[in-house]
Design a protein around this motif. Sequence first.
Motif: not given
Length: 319
Positions: A248-272
């Motif tokens: 997070s101290s080296i990369y920028g918006a290009e790679h941060l935006l990619r995270l949002f493609v993966k977030l739905p699946e990653l957050l599926g593990y969070v029990k809320v």
Amino acid sequence: MVSSSKGESASDGENSSGDAPESDSKRLFTEGEKVLAFHGPRIYEAKVQKAEIRKKEWRYFVHYLGWNKNWDEWVGKDRLMKHTEENILKQQAVDKKAGVDKNTKSGRSAHTKPKSSADAKVDKDEPKTTSAKGKKRKADSGIEENPATDKLIKIHIPPNLKKQLVDDWEHITQQNKLVKLPRSPTVDDILRKYLEYKSKKDGVMTEAVGEILNGLRGYFDKALPTILLYKKERQQCRDAISDNTSPSSIYGAEHLLRLFVKLPELLGYVKVEEETLIRLQQKLLDFLKFLQNNESTFFVAVYDGPKVTEGSSKGNKDN
């Protein structure tokens, strides 16, 4: 892939109620037609389920064959191609250039061997097929099977940012270019700027926003080396990230935006609670709008040439 919600579908319908009808001659695809659909950097086989005029243009509701219906979405004609031999070859060429084959985990291998009658059974055998293909999808992304697949949070990425994702993929995989590191602003800078933006806009900063931003930073730092990089970027990452630095101290918006493609699946593990997920979804969408509004400032305009030689690239072929 980013899925669209039923709520989004209903909203689109309301927005199109006052549109002037277009001629049927302008409709390029029909309901039930098998097509090839762009989604991010890849091309997938899909089926047109609905075709309607929305916001004065034809829009198509597609189901990606072999994928859970959570990924169904409305797309424009620019995202679709006819299912022809010529376009299938184009699809296979894209897969080949992206390094997708039966021995890799970077994408689906189903496209290297197009199906015919099997595809027709996808919708009829949804529970069984979805389960099998769902496991394949998670294996491809480097993520273990998630039992909460049907409760994935929906994150609608704005069209401008979707185009940014596609352009990002093209620069790296097709033009053999890289994002110059370190980036400015970095992911840390962007999160801090959003915190300042929310503080000025709302007049008070809630702990919830700070927690979400800290969560995004944590997810990004852990996910970047494993599921957010293209093959051609891995050597650059090894060179840029040391033991005492975080992505997070080296990369920028290009790679941060990619995270949002993966977030739905990653957050599926969070029990809320479902209500908490809805609030989280709204805050993530607000953050994406912030990225979109600052697109010219946050995203790099020009990509650099490759940072590795031809020889070293071959040496890392299987990494």
